[in-house]
Each structure stands twice: as C-alpha cells, then as structure tokens.
Write a protein that holds these residues in place. Structure first.
Motif, PDB file in Angstrom:
ATOM      1  N   GLU A   1       1.021  -1.358   0.120  1.00  0.00           N
ATOM      2  CA  GLU A   1      -0.071   0.129  -0.105  1.00  0.00           C
ATOM      3  C   GLU A   1       0.654   1.195   0.096  1.00  0.00           C
ATOM      4  OE1 GLU A   1      -2.994  -0.045   2.932  1.00  0.00           O
ATOM      5  OE2 GLU A   1      -3.411  -2.019   2.556  1.00  0.00           O
ATOM      6  N   ARG A   2       2.184   1.200  -0.509  1.00  0.00           N
ATOM      7  CA  ARG A   2       2.890   2.305  -0.241  1.00  0.00           C
ATOM      8  C   ARG A   2       2.670   3.449  -0.749  1.00  0.00           C
ATOM      9  NH1 ARG A   2       4.220  -1.156  -3.954  1.00  0.00           N
ATOM     10  NH2 ARG A   2       5.239  -0.527  -5.738  1.00  0.00           N
ATOM     11  N   GLU A   3       2.140   3.169  -2.055  1.00  0.00           N
ATOM     12  CA  GLU A   3       1.850   4.504  -3.073  1.00  0.00           C
ATOM     13  C   GLU A   3       0.475   5.201  -2.415  1.00  0.00           C
ATOM     14  OE1 GLU A   3       1.766   3.331  -6.990  1.00  0.00           O
ATOM     15  OE2 GLU A   3       3.792   2.848  -7.272  1.00  0.00           O
ATOM     16  N   GLY A   4      -0.291   4.500  -2.349  1.00  0.00           N
ATOM     17  CA  GLY A   4      -1.480   5.175  -1.650  1.00  0.00           C
ATOM     18  C   GLY A   4      -1.303   5.851  -0.279  1.00  0.00           C
ATOM     19  N   GLN A   5      -0.571   5.149   0.492  1.00  0.00           N
ATOM     20  CA  GLN A   5      -0.239   5.769   1.688  1.00  0.00           C
ATOM     21  C   GLN A   5       1.078   6.718   1.810  1.00  0.00           C
ATOM     22  OE1 GLN A   5      -1.994   5.257   4.429  1.00  0.00           O
ATOM     23  NE2 GLN A   5      -3.194   3.466   3.858  1.00  0.00           N
ATOM     24  N   ALA A   6       1.523   7.047   0.652  1.00  0.00           N
ATOM     25  CA  ALA A   6       2.578   7.691   0.388  1.00  0.00           C
ATOM     26  C   ALA A   6       3.797   7.758   1.576  1.00  0.00           C
ATOM     27  CB  ALA A   6       2.139   9.348   0.579  1.00  0.00           C
ATOM     28  N   LEU A   7       4.145   6.548   1.442  1.00  0.00           N
ATOM     29  CA  LEU A   7       5.266   6.155   2.348  1.00  0.00           C
ATOM     30  C   LEU A   7       6.685   6.312   1.858  1.00  0.00           C
ATOM     31  CD1 LEU A   7       3.937   2.727   3.829  1.00  0.00           C
ATOM     32  CD2 LEU A   7       3.670   5.080   4.737  1.00  0.00           C
ATOM     33  N   ALA A   8       7.739   6.739   2.646  1.00  0.00           N
ATOM     34  CA  ALA A   8       9.044   7.140   2.125  1.00  0.00           C
ATOM     35  C   ALA A   8       9.720   5.600   2.217  1.00  0.00           C
ATOM     36  CB  ALA A   8       9.687   7.576   3.270  1.00  0.00           C
ATOM     37  N   PRO A   9      10.610   5.493   1.267  1.00  0.00           N
ATOM     38  CA  PRO A   9      11.300   4.240   0.935  1.00  0.00           C
ATOM     39  C   PRO A   9      11.916   3.624   2.160  1.00  0.00           C
ATOM     40  CG  PRO A   9      11.954   5.908  -0.728  1.00  0.00           C
ATOM     41  CD  PRO A   9      11.014   6.608   0.143  1.00  0.00           C
ATOM     42  N   PHE A  10      11.775   2.242   2.398  1.00  0.00           N
ATOM     43  CA  PHE A  10      12.028   1.754   3.358  1.00  0.00           C
ATOM     44  C   PHE A  10      12.806   0.222   2.837  1.00  0.00           C
ATOM     45  CE2 PHE A  10       7.580   0.539   3.353  1.00  0.00           C
ATOM     46  CZ  PHE A  10       7.504  -0.590   3.570  1.00  0.00           C
ATOM     47  N   PHE A  11      13.562  -0.428   3.668  1.00  0.00           N
ATOM     48  CA  PHE A  11      14.064  -1.522   3.519  1.00  0.00           C
ATOM     49  C   PHE A  11      13.763  -2.474   4.766  1.00  0.00           C
ATOM     50  CE2 PHE A  11      17.496   0.794   5.022  1.00  0.00           C
ATOM     51  CZ  PHE A  11      18.284  -0.132   5.824  1.00  0.00           C
ATOM     52  N   VAL A  12      13.879  -3.867   4.615  1.00  0.00           N
ATOM     53  CA  VAL A  12      13.731  -4.857   5.756  1.00  0.00           C
ATOM     54  C   VAL A  12      14.967  -5.270   6.011  1.00  0.00           C
ATOM     55  CG1 VAL A  12      12.262  -6.322   6.989  1.00  0.00           C
ATOM     56  CG2 VAL A  12      11.268  -4.932   5.318  1.00  0.00           C
ATOM     57  N   VAL A  13      15.591  -5.427   7.207  1.00  0.00           N
ATOM     58  CA  VAL A  13      16.814  -6.254   7.646  1.00  0.00           C
ATOM     59  C   VAL A  13      16.296  -7.819   7.709  1.00  0.00           C
ATOM     60  CG1 VAL A  13      18.772  -6.378   9.022  1.00  0.00           C
ATOM     61  CG2 VAL A  13      17.691  -4.365   8.650  1.00  0.00           C
ATOM     62  N   GLY A  14      16.804  -8.423   6.803  1.00  0.00           N
ATOM     63  CA  GLY A  14      16.641  -9.922   6.855  1.00  0.00           C
ATOM     64  C   GLY A  14      15.109 -10.624   6.693  1.00  0.00           C
ATOM     65  N   GLY A  15      14.952 -11.647   6.478  1.00  0.00           N
ATOM     66  CA  GLY A  15      13.800 -12.249   6.361  1.00  0.00           C
ATOM     67  C   GLY A  15      12.920 -12.293   5.185  1.00  0.00           C
ATOM     68  N   ALA A  16      13.616 -12.539   4.284  1.00  0.00           N
ATOM     69  CA  ALA A  16      13.123 -12.300   2.779  1.00  0.00           C
ATOM     70  C   ALA A  16      12.006 -13.503   2.416  1.00  0.00           C
ATOM     71  CB  ALA A  16      14.091 -12.495   1.612  1.00  0.00           C
ATOM     72  N   GLY A  17      12.380 -14.714   2.785  1.00  0.00           N
ATOM     73  CA  GLY A  17      11.443 -15.777   2.695  1.00  0.00           C
ATOM     74  C   GLY A  17      10.317 -15.637   3.536  1.00  0.00           C
ATOM     75  N   VAL A  18      10.637 -15.327   4.992  1.00  0.00           N
ATOM     76  CA  VAL A  18       9.383 -14.841   5.967  1.00  0.00           C
ATOM     77  C   VAL A  18       8.344 -13.921   5.212  1.00  0.00           C
ATOM     78  CG1 VAL A  18       8.891 -14.230   7.986  1.00  0.00           C
ATOM     79  CG2 VAL A  18      10.957 -15.676   7.872  1.00  0.00           C
ATOM     80  N   LEU A  19       8.724 -13.025   4.693  1.00  0.00           N
ATOM     81  CA  LEU A  19       8.180 -11.894   4.065  1.00  0.00           C
ATOM     82  C   LEU A  19       7.383 -12.305   3.012  1.00  0.00           C
ATOM     83  CD1 LEU A  19      10.809  -9.120   4.569  1.00  0.00           C
ATOM     84  CD2 LEU A  19       8.580  -9.100   5.542  1.00  0.00           C
ATOM     85  N   GLN A  20       7.874 -13.068   2.125  1.00  0.00           N
ATOM     86  CA  GLN A  20       7.027 -13.738   1.161  1.00  0.00           C
ATOM     87  C   GLN A  20       6.076 -14.648   1.163  1.00  0.00           C
ATOM     88  OE1 GLN A  20      10.716 -14.911  -1.477  1.00  0.00           O
ATOM     89  NE2 GLN A  20       9.702 -13.265  -2.975  1.00  0.00           N
ATOM     90  N   ALA A  21       6.541 -15.557   2.454  1.00  0.00           N
ATOM     91  CA  ALA A  21       5.291 -16.196   2.936  1.00  0.00           C
ATOM     92  C   ALA A  21       4.249 -15.518   3.612  1.00  0.00           C
ATOM     93  CB  ALA A  21       6.054 -17.343   3.935  1.00  0.00           C
ATOM     94  N   ALA A  22       4.502 -14.376   4.393  1.00  0.00           N
ATOM     95  CA  ALA A  22       3.454 -13.827   4.897  1.00  0.00           C
ATOM     96  C   ALA A  22       2.481 -12.978   3.533  1.00  0.00           C
ATOM     97  CB  ALA A  22       4.029 -12.691   5.747  1.00  0.00           C
ATOM     98  N   ALA A  23       3.121 -12.673   2.847  1.00  0.00           N
ATOM     99  CA  ALA A  23       2.475 -12.210   1.552  1.00  0.00           C
ATOM    100  C   ALA A  23       1.597 -13.185   1.027  1.00  0.00           C
ATOM    101  CB  ALA A  23       3.377 -11.605   0.715  1.00  0.00           C
ATOM    102  N   SER A  24       2.041 -14.289   0.733  1.00  0.00           N
ATOM    103  CA  SER A  24       1.376 -15.236   0.261  1.00  0.00           C
ATOM    104  C   SER A  24      -0.100 -15.834   1.155  1.00  0.00           C
ATOM    105  CB  SER A  24       1.954 -16.567   0.101  1.00  0.00           C
ATOM    106  OG  SER A  24       1.107 -17.759  -0.306  1.00  0.00           O
TER     107      SER A  24
END
Length: 339
Positions: A33-56
């Motif tokens: 929802e980053r665009e609709g919420q006008a969020l500044a760029p961010f990155f997450v430290v670690g957990g790529a697989g965990v994040l993709q599973a959550a998105a699924s």
C-alpha cells in the motif's frame, strides 16, 4: 556517543520483529500500500522468505529484492520490497522459535547500527517477544532500552510516547507495578521527562511551544491532599518549576476528565503518571493507528503500538494500520531532522 548524520535521502530501516508474529504480514501489507499511503522508501533487515510467505497468506504479490547496501533501497522500492542481507528462517506463524528470535535480534541490531551510522534515516521496529529474546541472551527489558543502550542514553532519558491521530501520551513510569508507582514519582523525574518531551516535539514534530498537560496521580488530582499528597507536594511543584523555565505546562489535571474530546484540544501531549493511565486512552481512541515513538534519542525510532499477536499470525486478519502509521511518522520525523 558520536552519531553520523543521515545521508541525504537515506531510507528507513525496518527490523523484522518476531517472524512468528504478525510483523511480516503488516510489513508486507505496508509495502503493498506504499503508494496510496505515500510512504517514504524503506528496507527490511533480513527475512526475505518469511516476508514472501506472509504475503502469500495475505494473497498479495510481493516481489523481493535482496540488497547488500541501504543505498540500493530507494531505486528498488518502487518495484519490489528491498531486504538487506540473506539472513532468514523457516516461516512459522504462531509458533515462535529460537531461530526466529535470533533473526529478530539480528534484524534489530543491524537496523540500529545503520541508523547510528547514517545509512538509514530512521528505525521502525517490528514487535518482538521479549521472553523469547531473553532465551538467546537479550538482557534489556525491551527494545526501547536496547536502543537507549546502543545510543549511549540513560534508560530514563529514552522516553516512550504513544501517538495517534487523536492523542499523544507519555507514561512517566512505564513497566512498574501500580503499588510501586507513588514511590517512583519525583520532582526531578517529571522535570527531566517534560524537558525531553518539549525538545523532541519541537525537533521532530514541528511544535516549538508544545503544550504539555500533566495528569495527577490520585483521584481528582488529590483534592489538595485529601486523596493523597503526591499531586500537591511533588507534581504541582514540578509543574511550577517547568513553567518558570518557560515551558507551556499545565496541571496536575484529574485524569478521568483529561481525555474528553473538548479537553484534548487544549494540549499537544499528556504526561501521565503510570502505564495504564497513558495507554488506555490511546488504545481506546487510536488502537489501529497508534505509534510508539522513542523521544530523547539521537536517531528516530518508531514502532507500531501493538505486540506480536501470535494468536492471529498466519490468518491474514492483522491490521497494518499501526505499521503504516509508524512508517509514515518515522519518515516525517526524519525529514524534519534533515531540514
């Protein structure tokens, strides 16, 4: 401690939180929802697989790009969620583990290091299970104290403020038994925390003359000693001292009336005497948009004002409102400091 100024346009660093909780889901939803919420760029430290599973679980597409340096985040943010580093663990919603706690701790440590070094404009921390972190050697009471230690700030000078669209509150005493609160309240503690609040609201929130309303401890603010003497003998003299220093401070106010809508318009933040006095009103008014902000640090730190919520992790029902609010507030505060 020497803290490097953030690099121009430095992205926000997000710590993953406990991967068994709802943090991965609300982070994924926030990026979606980053665009609709006008969020500044961010990155997450670690957990790529965990994040993709959550998105699924949420039924959303989450392209992830693993980056090696925060400077790469802004270029990737528009098309994928930047994740710094390859550290990861098996997705385990609702089932906290030592591996998950270790990932959460690594993510927190690295995010704070990057903010202190100027590579990140602010830190947004995902919720953690403190008992799980303690099992792998985490010694601080919570993330706020961890940040204070990392920044070389005394624990009492790292001030927790809860902020939402309707209200800002600060508890003078935090995780203390109610029976211990009267003995912890002091003139010096009130003065020190109020001064930290005033400086932080000027620097990070654009309120150079912040109006601070101080609650009483006892019913009816003690009624001049008839219902307890702390309000008359400790709180009122501290308020007088702050006013003599030029701060816009009022009180002690009876806490049972201070949070009515017509009263909230009269102040910018309420300094409350104990945990529930501060947190009940903000969680009642702004539960899904409440942000925990740490005042008094040389870096910006925000966090959603909720816990890991293991009981609903993996169900896709968690609201991302507080995480989105924490990201937005971190970006706004970082921009004000940069300006």
């Amino acid at each position: 401690m020497t803290v490097a100024a953030p690099l121009p346009g430095a992205p926000l660093a997000v710590s993953l939180g406990d991967p068994a909780g709802i943090a991965p889901e609300v982070i994924a939803r926030a990026w979606f929802e980053r665009e609709g919420q006008a969020l500044a760029p961010f990155f997450v430290v670690g957990g790529a697989g965990v994040l993709q599973a959550a998105a699924s679980t949420l039924g959303i597409a989450l392209p992830v790009t693993v980056i090696s340096d925060p400077s790469q985040a802004a270029a990737e943010f528009g098309k994928s969620l930047p994740v710094l580093g390859s550290e990861d663990c098996a997705p385990c919603p609702g089932s906290p583990s030592r591996d998950g706690a270790a990932l959460a701790l690594h993510s927190l440590q690295r995010a704070v290091e990057l903010a202190l070094g100027g590579s990140a404009g602010a830190v947004v921390t995902g919720p953690v299970a403190k008992s799980r972190l303690a099992q792998i050697g985490f010694t601080q009471p919570g993330q706020t104290e961890f940040l204070a230690d990392a920044c070389g700030v005394a624990h009492d000078d790292a001030v927790m403020m809860l902020a939402g669209p309707s209200l800002r509150t600060v508890p003078l005493t935090v995780h203390a038994a109610l029976a211990a609160v009267p003995g912890l309240i002091s003139h010096d503690l009130i003065v020190r925390k109020a001064r930290i609040i005033a400086r932080a609201l000027a620097r990070d929130f654009g309120l150079p003359n912040a109006r601070i309303a101080v609650t009483g401890l006892n019913p009816h603010a003690g009624e001049d000693g008839r219902m307890g003497t702390e309000d008359r003998d400790i709180i009122a003299p501290a308020i007088a001292a702050l006013r003599a220093q030029g701060l816009c401070v009022t009180g002690p106010h009876p806490a049972d009336a201070l949070f009515a809508a017509h009263e909230r318009a009269r102040y910018d933040v309420a300094l409350c005497m104990y945990h529930d006095q501060a947190l009940i009103p903000i969680k009642t008014l702004d539960f899904d948009q409440g942000v925990n902000v740490t005042l008094g640090l040389p870096i910006v730190r925000t966090s959603p004002d909720h816990g890991t919520a293991f009981g609903i992790a993996g169900t896709g029902t968690a609201s991302a409102g507080a995480m989105i609010a924490a990201l937005r507030m971190a970006g706004e505060c970082a921009a004000r400091r940069a300006a």
